[in-house]
Design an enzyme around this catalytic site. Structure first.
Site, PDB file in Angstrom:
ATOM      1  N   GLU A 222      31.674  23.116  -3.532  1.00 38.09           N
ATOM      2  CA  GLU A 222      30.835  23.543  -4.785  1.00 38.09           C
ATOM      3  C   GLU A 222      29.856  24.530  -4.390  1.00 38.09           C
ATOM      4  O   GLU A 222      29.394  24.727  -3.078  1.00 38.09           O
ATOM      5  CB  GLU A 222      29.790  22.119  -4.912  1.00 38.09           C
TER       6      GLU A 222
ATOM      7  N   ARG B  44      35.767  18.249  -1.833  1.00 34.52           N
ATOM      8  CA  ARG B  44      34.855  19.098  -3.081  1.00 34.52           C
ATOM      9  C   ARG B  44      34.517  20.270  -2.441  1.00 34.52           C
ATOM     10  O   ARG B  44      33.902  20.329  -1.263  1.00 34.52           O
ATOM     11  CB  ARG B  44      33.653  18.254  -3.505  1.00 34.52           C
TER      12      ARG B  44
ATOM     13  N   TYR C  38      40.103  13.641  -4.539  1.00 40.80           N
ATOM     14  CA  TYR C  38      39.573  12.507  -3.889  1.00 40.80           C
ATOM     15  C   TYR C  38      40.909  11.615  -3.953  1.00 40.80           C
ATOM     16  O   TYR C  38      41.130  10.836  -4.878  1.00 40.80           O
ATOM     17  CB  TYR C  38      38.369  11.740  -4.589  1.00 40.80           C
TER      18      TYR C  38
ATOM     19  N   ASP D  10       0.693  -1.260   0.087  1.00 36.91           N
ATOM     20  CA  ASP D  10      -0.028  -0.034  -0.063  1.00 36.91           C
ATOM     21  C   ASP D  10       0.929   1.257  -0.189  1.00 36.91           C
ATOM     22  O   ASP D  10       0.449   2.343   0.234  1.00 36.91           O
ATOM     23  CB  ASP D  10      -0.970   0.041   1.331  1.00 36.91           C
TER      24      ASP D  10
ATOM     25  N   ASP E 104      22.590  23.161  -4.644  1.00 35.50           N
ATOM     26  CA  ASP E 104      23.549  22.066  -4.522  1.00 35.50           C
ATOM     27  C   ASP E 104      24.979  22.488  -4.170  1.00 35.50           C
ATOM     28  O   ASP E 104      25.605  23.253  -5.074  1.00 35.50           O
ATOM     29  CB  ASP E 104      23.619  21.665  -6.298  1.00 35.50           C
TER      30      ASP E 104
ATOM     31  N   GLU F 216      32.328  23.133  -8.828  1.00 32.35           N
ATOM     32  CA  GLU F 216      32.641  22.314  -7.925  1.00 32.35           C
ATOM     33  C   GLU F 216      33.813  21.211  -7.961  1.00 32.35           C
ATOM     34  O   GLU F 216      33.729  20.102  -8.441  1.00 32.35           O
ATOM     35  CB  GLU F 216      31.164  21.477  -7.624  1.00 32.35           C
TER      36      GLU F 216
ATOM     37  N   ASP G 111      27.613  17.130   0.796  1.00 29.43           N
ATOM     38  CA  ASP G 111      26.894  17.602  -0.548  1.00 29.43           C
ATOM     39  C   ASP G 111      25.432  17.498  -0.364  1.00 29.43           C
ATOM     40  O   ASP G 111      24.945  16.444  -0.352  1.00 29.43           O
ATOM     41  CB  ASP G 111      27.523  16.800  -1.719  1.00 29.43           C
TER      42      ASP G 111
ATOM     43  N   HIS H 241      29.645  10.093  -5.016  1.00 36.43           N
ATOM     44  CA  HIS H 241      28.203  10.305  -4.731  1.00 36.43           C
ATOM     45  C   HIS H 241      27.732   9.385  -3.711  1.00 36.43           C
ATOM     46  O   HIS H 241      26.657   8.462  -3.636  1.00 36.43           O
ATOM     47  CB  HIS H 241      27.128  10.222  -5.754  1.00 36.43           C
TER      48      HIS H 241
ATOM     49  N   HIS I  77      20.909  18.481 -11.546  1.00 38.27           N
ATOM     50  CA  HIS I  77      21.789  18.483 -12.894  1.00 38.27           C
ATOM     51  C   HIS I  77      20.575  18.914 -14.033  1.00 38.27           C
ATOM     52  O   HIS I  77      20.063  18.168 -14.605  1.00 38.27           O
ATOM     53  CB  HIS I  77      22.119  17.166 -13.401  1.00 38.27           C
TER      54      HIS I  77
ATOM     55  N   HIS J 187      27.622  22.148 -13.802  1.00 36.50           N
ATOM     56  CA  HIS J 187      26.311  21.662 -14.689  1.00 36.50           C
ATOM     57  C   HIS J 187      25.498  22.665 -14.512  1.00 36.50           C
ATOM     58  O   HIS J 187      25.490  23.650 -13.297  1.00 36.50           O
ATOM     59  CB  HIS J 187      25.726  20.465 -14.047  1.00 36.50           C
TER      60      HIS J 187
ATOM     61  N   HIS K   5      35.714  14.201 -12.352  1.00 37.44           N
ATOM     62  CA  HIS K   5      34.501  14.615 -12.771  1.00 37.44           C
ATOM     63  C   HIS K   5      34.515  16.177 -13.404  1.00 37.44           C
ATOM     64  O   HIS K   5      35.548  16.733 -13.326  1.00 37.44           O
ATOM     65  CB  HIS K   5      33.515  14.591 -11.573  1.00 37.44           C
TER      66      HIS K   5
HETATM   67  N1  GLY Z   1      25.178  16.903  -5.783  1.00 39.64           N
HETATM   68  C1  GLY Z   1      25.400  16.094  -6.956  1.00 39.64           C
HETATM   69  C2  GLY Z   1      26.422  16.992  -7.902  1.00 39.64           C
HETATM   70  O1  GLY Z   1      27.213  17.875  -7.168  1.00 39.64           O
HETATM   71  O2  GLY Z   1      26.573  16.999  -8.853  1.00 39.64           O
HETATM   72 MN    MN Z   2      26.882  19.684  -8.336  1.00 41.91          MN
HETATM   73 MN    MN Z   3      26.762  18.645  -5.348  1.00 39.78          MN
END
Ligand code: GLY
Ligand code: MN
Ligand code: MN
Length: 455
Positions: A425, A423, A406, A77, A302, A402, A291, A274, A385, A378, A374
């Site tokens: 960001e 990171r 790592y 349910d 973000d 960002e 994050d 992530h 994103h 974005h 990475h």
């Molecule tokens: N929080 C996901 C990113 O930074 O892209």
């Molecule tokens: Mn991001």
């Molecule tokens: Mn992020």
């Protein structure tokens, strides 16, 4: 001309499907009383302007159909928490399931009303509303969302059956998992099937004032959550306790959702880009990469901050932190109107490569990818994103900057660098005056973070 053939049919539908709902009008006051549709929501005029803009981009003799996100069953349910499809929300403001939006290039007549857009919504059903809350219904769609023509979703398939053969181009919904998808794509095909994804992406990437207001709110709430956590957390806290404090702050300040699952990685988990498990208990000396971003009326922040759980950077943590910050500063400086989308990334890569070589963590420039794997930016908005065309940066776009480094346990460098994942960001509004850091209310410099973390 072709549209004329279907007029009598549409007229009938109007009476077959709307009369019942008319008896049960839902006003905006009723919805406010039930806590639905806050007063600072996007205005119906905003959504209308987005539909008008999209219509301009459609070909002659065409129609576009957008479907609401389907509900997804978790088990028995219980459903997964419902979240509206961002395109559907952008074009309608409607946040309930079982709905559709039809936009036609040329006006059609429905029930004597000439219109070029129709919203289809769930039927009002008092027995179901006792369980799942008030439904807007067709009258609510008119009074609250300000659609001239609203029909019940049950009539979607018949209306589409009538309209599709008259079209030269049909833009179907991108949500093929909806139970209404097949209903909307009849066997009677138009000359051409096409999609409006690129147009919608371009439109969504340029933020209107009303959107920026909500985005700023989501970001400011998220800054507050970051600051609260950095100020309060200490060694021995579990990662989920930091997540809990962040989510508490989001909800307390009016966010309906998190924009994405919270990422709180400690120790070696800080090196997982992530990481969402958030179950580990922190230890003195751990470095944290956090994050998290709240979503307010559809718009998400973000933001990432990285910090030592005990409030004092080790020399290695500080060296990595300062390098990432320098890379971020160079990236933000490139977030300017007319620059290629990758300009912030290129600047960040060059700083990080130089720094990693200098610290002896890598020996060849191309090895930077081992530790910075990475992209740097974005778009940000209704999706974390967000939609956009990745062409040169324009005024009113919002992007993240960002960069990160790592260094997982076992990496081919001196072990003193291991278990540092860092990171930083921030969310940047592109303006003709240069970049504006919307998320500037959380400290970025290592000294400022240490100051905030003093208990
Ligand atoms: N929080 C996901 C990113 O930074 O892209
Ligand atoms: Mn991001
Ligand atoms: Mn992020």
């Amino acid at each position: 001309m072709l549209f004329k053939k279907i007029l009598p049919l549409l007229f009938l539908f109007h009476f077959a499907f709307c009369i019942e709902a008319k008896a049960q009008s839902v006003s905006i006051d009723t919805l406010h009383k039930y806590g639905i549709y806050d007063e600072d929501r996007l205005s119906p005029e905003f959504h209308k302007s987005r539909r008008d803009e999209l219509r301009k981009r459609m070909s002659p003799h065409s129609a576009a159909l957008f479907l609401a996100s389907p509900e997804k069953n978790r088990s028995n349910d219980v459903n997964y928490e419902y979240h509206q499809d961002p395109n559907f929300y952008y074009l309608t403001g409607h946040v309930q399931p079982d709905a559709a939006l039809l936009i036609t290039k040329e006006p059609i007549t429905i029930g004597g009303i000439k219109t070029d857009e129709v919203i289809f919504v769930q039927k009002k059903d008092p027995a179901r509303e006792v369980w799942t809350g008030i439904r807007l219904g067709t009258e609510g769609a008119k009074s609250v969302l300000k659609f001239q023509v609203a029909l019940l979703i049950d009539s979607l398939s018949s209306i589409m059956n009538s309209i599709i053969p008259t079209l030269e181009t049909f833009y179907p919904s991108h949500i093929s998992s909806s139970k209404h998808y097949i209903d909307s794509l009849t066997t009677l095909k138009p000359a051409l099937i096409n999609y409006l994804n690129t147009d919608l992406a371009q439109m969504r990437s340029i933020k209107q004032d009303e959107e920026l207001k909500l985005l700023r709110k989501a970001i400011t709430i998220s800054n507050e959550a970051h600051n609260d956590i950095m100020h309060t957390a200490r060694p021995g806290w579990a990662e989920y306790q930091m997540q809990a404090l962040g989510e508490y702050d989001f909800t307390k300040n009016g966010c309906e959702y998190t924009g994405y699952p919270c990422i709180v990685g400690s120790g070696n988990n800080s090196t997982i880009l992530h990481y969402e498990t958030n179950r580990r208990k922190t230890e003195d000396g751990d470095f944290i990469e956090m994050d998290i971003g709240g979503e307010y009326h559809g718009y998400t922040a973000d933001i990432t901050r990285s910090f030592p759980i005990n409030g004092k950077f080790t020399p290695e943590q500080r060296a990595i932190y300062d390098l990432v910050l320098e890379a971020q500063d160079s990236g933000i400086a490139e977030a300017k109107v007319g620059n290629i989308f990758k300009a912030p990334h290129n600047a960040a890569v060059s700083v990080i490569t130089r720094g990693l070589l200098k610290l002896g963590i890598i020996t060849k420039p191309e090895e930077y990818r081992k530790y910075f794997m990475h992209g740097t930016s974005h778009y940000l908005g209704l999706d974390v994103h967000d939609a956009g065309d990745y062409k040169p940066l324009q005024e009113r776009q919002v992007i993240t900057v960002e960069p990160g480094i790592y260094i997982a346990e076992g990496s081919p460098c001196d072990k003193k660098w291991w278990k540092i994942g860092c990171r930083i960001e921030d969310d940047i509004l592109i303006t003709i005056m240069g970049p504006e850091i919307l998320s500037r209310f959380s400290p970025r410099k290592a000294d400022e973070i240490e100051e905030l973390m003093k208990h």
